[in-house]
Design a protein around this motif. Structure first.
Motif, PDB file in Angstrom:
ATOM      1  N   GLY A 187      48.412  44.288  48.778  1.00 25.56           N
ATOM      2  CA  GLY A 187      47.543  44.389  47.610  1.00 25.56           C
ATOM      3  C   GLY A 187      47.151  45.797  47.219  1.00 25.56           C
ATOM      4  O   GLY A 187      47.144  46.146  46.033  1.00 25.56           O
ATOM      5  N   ALA A 188      46.819  46.631  48.203  1.00 25.78           N
ATOM      6  CA  ALA A 188      46.373  47.996  47.891  1.00 25.78           C
ATOM      7  C   ALA A 188      47.483  48.796  47.221  1.00 25.78           C
ATOM      8  O   ALA A 188      47.236  49.574  46.294  1.00 25.78           O
ATOM      9  CB  ALA A 188      45.905  48.694  49.162  1.00 25.78           C
ATOM     10  N   THR A 189      48.713  48.589  47.681  1.00 23.31           N
ATOM     11  CA  THR A 189      49.852  49.308  47.092  1.00 23.31           C
ATOM     12  C   THR A 189      50.175  48.787  45.700  1.00 23.31           C
ATOM     13  O   THR A 189      50.363  49.555  44.752  1.00 23.31           O
ATOM     14  CB  THR A 189      51.094  49.169  47.992  1.00 23.31           C
ATOM     15  OG1 THR A 189      50.788  49.706  49.281  1.00 23.31           O
ATOM     16  CG2 THR A 189      52.282  49.915  47.402  1.00 23.31           C
ATOM     17  N   ILE A 190      50.236  47.467  45.574  1.00 21.50           N
ATOM     18  CA  ILE A 190      50.590  46.871  44.287  1.00 21.50           C
ATOM     19  C   ILE A 190      49.532  47.130  43.235  1.00 21.50           C
ATOM     20  O   ILE A 190      49.832  47.261  42.043  1.00 21.50           O
ATOM     21  CB  ILE A 190      50.847  45.361  44.480  1.00 21.50           C
ATOM     22  CG1 ILE A 190      52.149  45.166  45.259  1.00 21.50           C
ATOM     23  CG2 ILE A 190      50.916  44.628  43.135  1.00 21.50           C
ATOM     24  CD1 ILE A 190      52.459  43.749  45.644  1.00 21.50           C
ATOM     25  N   ALA A 191      48.281  47.259  43.646  1.00 24.65           N
ATOM     26  CA  ALA A 191      47.196  47.525  42.687  1.00 24.65           C
ATOM     27  C   ALA A 191      47.415  48.827  41.925  1.00 24.65           C
ATOM     28  O   ALA A 191      46.919  48.980  40.803  1.00 24.65           O
ATOM     29  CB  ALA A 191      45.854  47.560  43.411  1.00 24.65           C
ATOM     30  N   ASN A 192      48.161  49.750  42.506  1.00 28.32           N
ATOM     31  CA  ASN A 192      48.443  51.014  41.819  1.00 28.32           C
ATOM     32  C   ASN A 192      49.300  50.816  40.575  1.00 28.32           C
ATOM     33  O   ASN A 192      49.372  51.692  39.714  1.00 28.32           O
ATOM     34  CB  ASN A 192      49.143  51.984  42.777  1.00 28.32           C
ATOM     35  CG  ASN A 192      48.240  52.444  43.902  1.00 28.32           C
ATOM     36  OD1 ASN A 192      47.031  52.573  43.727  1.00 28.32           O
ATOM     37  ND2 ASN A 192      48.817  52.694  45.073  1.00 28.32           N
ATOM     38  N   GLN A 193      49.959  49.656  40.478  1.00 26.84           N
ATOM     39  CA  GLN A 193      50.789  49.357  39.311  1.00 26.84           C
ATOM     40  C   GLN A 193      50.016  48.565  38.254  1.00 26.84           C
ATOM     41  O   GLN A 193      50.577  48.160  37.251  1.00 26.84           O
ATOM     42  CB  GLN A 193      52.015  48.544  39.750  1.00 26.84           C
ATOM     43  CG  GLN A 193      52.861  49.225  40.816  1.00 26.84           C
ATOM     44  CD  GLN A 193      53.939  48.306  41.340  1.00 26.84           C
ATOM     45  OE1 GLN A 193      54.630  47.636  40.574  1.00 26.84           O
ATOM     46  NE2 GLN A 193      54.090  48.247  42.654  1.00 26.84           N
ATOM     47  N   THR A 194      48.736  48.309  38.506  1.00 26.91           N
ATOM     48  CA  THR A 194      47.920  47.531  37.584  1.00 26.91           C
ATOM     49  C   THR A 194      46.860  48.431  36.944  1.00 26.91           C
ATOM     50  O   THR A 194      46.758  49.615  37.239  1.00 26.91           O
ATOM     51  CB  THR A 194      47.224  46.372  38.316  1.00 26.91           C
ATOM     52  OG1 THR A 194      46.183  46.907  39.163  1.00 26.91           O
ATOM     53  CG2 THR A 194      48.215  45.594  39.173  1.00 26.91           C
ATOM     54  N   MET A 195      46.020  47.798  36.098  1.00 22.63           N
ATOM     55  CA  MET A 195      44.930  48.516  35.423  1.00 22.63           C
ATOM     56  C   MET A 195      43.633  48.476  36.221  1.00 22.63           C
ATOM     57  O   MET A 195      42.590  48.908  35.732  1.00 22.63           O
ATOM     58  CB  MET A 195      44.683  47.881  34.047  1.00 22.63           C
ATOM     59  CG  MET A 195      45.843  48.010  33.079  1.00 22.63           C
ATOM     60  SD  MET A 195      46.142  49.727  32.620  1.00 22.63           S
ATOM     61  CE  MET A 195      44.636  50.063  31.724  1.00 22.63           C
ATOM     62  N   ASN A 196      43.673  47.975  37.450  1.00 22.48           N
ATOM     63  CA  ASN A 196      42.438  47.745  38.192  1.00 22.48           C
ATOM     64  C   ASN A 196      41.555  48.975  38.329  1.00 22.48           C
ATOM     65  O   ASN A 196      40.343  48.910  38.131  1.00 22.48           O
ATOM     66  CB  ASN A 196      42.755  47.179  39.583  1.00 22.48           C
ATOM     67  CG  ASN A 196      42.893  45.673  39.569  1.00 22.48           C
ATOM     68  OD1 ASN A 196      42.940  45.063  38.503  1.00 22.48           O
ATOM     69  ND2 ASN A 196      42.979  45.067  40.733  1.00 22.48           N
ATOM     70  N   ARG A 197      42.153  50.101  38.701  1.00 19.94           N
ATOM     71  CA  ARG A 197      41.338  51.289  38.931  1.00 19.94           C
ATOM     72  C   ARG A 197      40.598  51.701  37.662  1.00 19.94           C
ATOM     73  O   ARG A 197      39.436  52.113  37.710  1.00 19.94           O
ATOM     74  CB  ARG A 197      42.209  52.444  39.443  1.00 19.94           C
ATOM     75  CG  ARG A 197      41.436  53.714  39.748  1.00 19.94           C
ATOM     76  CD  ARG A 197      42.289  54.711  40.495  1.00 19.94           C
ATOM     77  NE  ARG A 197      42.581  54.267  41.844  1.00 19.94           N
ATOM     78  CZ  ARG A 197      41.764  54.443  42.879  1.00 19.94           C
ATOM     79  NH1 ARG A 197      40.601  55.045  42.711  1.00 19.94           N
ATOM     80  NH2 ARG A 197      42.108  54.018  44.070  1.00 19.94           N
ATOM     81  N   ARG A 198      41.235  51.569  36.524  1.00 19.51           N
ATOM     82  CA  ARG A 198      40.601  51.936  35.255  1.00 19.51           C
ATOM     83  C   ARG A 198      39.467  50.973  34.903  1.00 19.51           C
ATOM     84  O   ARG A 198      38.596  51.296  34.109  1.00 19.51           O
ATOM     85  CB  ARG A 198      41.634  51.970  34.134  1.00 19.51           C
ATOM     86  CG  ARG A 198      42.669  53.075  34.335  1.00 19.51           C
ATOM     87  CD  ARG A 198      43.674  53.125  33.223  1.00 19.51           C
ATOM     88  NE  ARG A 198      43.089  53.475  31.958  1.00 19.51           N
ATOM     89  CZ  ARG A 198      43.791  53.636  30.839  1.00 19.51           C
ATOM     90  NH1 ARG A 198      45.099  53.469  30.863  1.00 19.51           N
ATOM     91  NH2 ARG A 198      43.195  53.959  29.722  1.00 19.51           N
ATOM     92  N   LEU A 199      39.479  49.792  35.498  1.00 23.23           N
ATOM     93  CA  LEU A 199      38.409  48.816  35.266  1.00 23.23           C
ATOM     94  C   LEU A 199      37.334  48.883  36.345  1.00 23.23           C
ATOM     95  O   LEU A 199      36.393  48.097  36.339  1.00 23.23           O
ATOM     96  CB  LEU A 199      39.003  47.407  35.227  1.00 23.23           C
ATOM     97  CG  LEU A 199      39.960  47.119  34.072  1.00 23.23           C
ATOM     98  CD1 LEU A 199      40.592  45.745  34.249  1.00 23.23           C
ATOM     99  CD2 LEU A 199      39.245  47.213  32.734  1.00 23.23           C
ATOM    100  N   GLY A 200      37.502  49.818  37.265  1.00 24.31           N
ATOM    101  CA  GLY A 200      36.503  49.952  38.323  1.00 24.31           C
ATOM    102  C   GLY A 200      36.706  48.983  39.471  1.00 24.31           C
ATOM    103  O   GLY A 200      35.774  48.705  40.221  1.00 24.31           O
ATOM    104  N   ILE A 201      37.928  48.448  39.621  1.00 22.76           N
ATOM    105  CA  ILE A 201      38.259  47.581  40.760  1.00 22.76           C
ATOM    106  C   ILE A 201      39.078  48.409  41.739  1.00 22.76           C
ATOM    107  O   ILE A 201      40.193  48.819  41.439  1.00 22.76           O
ATOM    108  CB  ILE A 201      39.036  46.337  40.306  1.00 22.76           C
ATOM    109  CG1 ILE A 201      38.173  45.495  39.367  1.00 22.76           C
ATOM    110  CG2 ILE A 201      39.475  45.507  41.509  1.00 22.76           C
ATOM    111  CD1 ILE A 201      38.896  44.344  38.729  1.00 22.76           C
TER     112      ILE A 201
END
Length: 373
Positions: free
Chosen positions: A154-168
């Motif tokens: 999950g931590a690696t794949i999250a880098n390909q999503t918008m999560n960080r920009r949403l504060g996740i």
């Protein structure tokens, strides 16, 4: 049995959401722990009460409980999470409560405005309800369970999503409002919206309520208490749908949406997906500056990752007037897009937020309710 959908002459296979995967994994783990039953497939209930059968990749008893894994299958709508493992660990408790949390690879909420409190695991409300209901059916009303949802990659794949920009931060989100992933290319998606509009016009409707998605629809139904029959989801294709509504000669449009989505339209951005444009903060700062907000507060707004977080600063400093300004600009920009053509429908706008509910509208809320009921 596999399900399919047809778009642009192509047969596309449906898949299931991360929320359905987590529910299936938790269900399998609970069956093994509480009933000593090992299942290769489990059946879960979707929010619309339909049943979905999902294969279980593996399961095992652990000292701290039982865990099971599901391989995420997005069908032909492949995204970053397709093919990843999503697991659930279930343990018995001494109470009758079901507690759901996120473990390794599941993000944590660090900003307000995402339906979940800051600090919570990014497991959205609908998946939480699905997980709890499915496990409760297995364990009964008097037994409790601790359920940990996790994703090794999950931590690696999250880098390909918008999560960080949403504060996740720290992993993926467990999402899904229907439990099913319906694959659609953009063109196919647009065509399906056009077909829906054409159907409503043929049914004799002359007005339409446009919402970017499920949250807008919920606001229309629950807060405005208007008919579902008039609602069309325009997704991120705001400009395309407005022009389709004009082509079909609808007389009135009511646009209802979250501030974070429609604020883009107020600046003339009619394709609102983040891959095309994301200037929410800049637009908000510009409008607040014109209203006289001090630079110190504007700098605080600049640090916010969501319009919900910015809403706290706006409320504390007394600049809620900005919402009326933005609503009016959404109306003006949308009307401007449709100007100088044979048919120009009237347009009204309603803005809301997840935390504060109704924010502003281009007419009073009561008059809009009366007009559109």
């Amino acid at each position: 049995m596999e399900e399919f959908v047809f778009y642009n002459g192509k047969k596309l296979r449906k898949g299931y959401t991360t929320g359905s995967c987590a529910t299936a994994a938790a269900t399998a783990a609970a069956c093994l722990l509480f009933k000593d039953e090992a299942h290769e497939n489990v059946q879960i209930e979707l929010p619309n009460k339909e049943k979905l059968t999902i294969p279980i990749a593996s399961m095992e008893m652990k000292k701290e409980g039982c865990q099971a894994f599901v391989v995420k299958d997005g069908g032909d709508d492949v995204d970053a999470t397709d093919g990843m493992l999503i697991g659930a660990r279930v343990a018995k408790t001494t109470t009758n409560q079901i507690v759901i949390d996120g473990g390794i690879g599941i993000g944590r909420v660090t900003e307000v405005g995402l339906q979940l409190p800051v600090g919570e695991a990014a497991i959205n409300p609908v998946p939480r309800k699905m997980i709890e209901a499915s496990v409760r059916e297995i364990i009964g009303p008097d037994q409790g369970a601790d359920i940990m949802i996790f994703a090794p990659e999950g931590a690696t794949i999250a880098n390909q999503t918008m999560n960080r920009r949403l504060g996740i931060i720290g992993g993926i989100s467990i999402l899904g409002t229907t439990g099913i992933v319906t694959p659609m290319s953009e063109e196919g998606w647009k065509q399906s919206i056009s077909l829906e509009l054409e159907m409503k016009k043929k049914q004799g409707q002359r007005s339409v309520i446009l919402c970017p998605g499920n949250y807008g629809e919920d606001f229309v139904l629950q807060t405005l208490q208007l008919s579902k029959d008039k609602i069309v989801s325009m997704s991120n294709f705001v400009g395309y749908v407005l022009k389709e509504v004009q082509r079909l000669e609808f007389e009135k449009i009511l646009m209802v949406g979250h501030l974070g989505k429609l604020i883009k339209v107020s600046a003339g951005i009619f394709s609102t997906h983040s891959k095309d444009a994301d200037a929410r903060t800049e637009i908000l700062i510009a409008n607040l500056a014109l209203l006289g907000m001090p630079v110190a507060q504007l700098k605080q707004i600049q640090k916010c990752l969501t319009t919900e977080a910015a809403g706290e600063i706006i409320a504390n400093t007394g600049y809620e007037e900005v919402y009326e300004v933005i609503a009016e600009k959404v109306k003006q920009r949308s009307e401007g897009l449709l100007k100088y053509r044979k048919h120009e429908p009237t347009i009204e706008v309603v803005l809301f937020s997840s935390q504060r509910g109704y924010l502003a509208s281009t007419k009073s809320l009561e008059s809009l309710k009366e007009e559109w009921k």
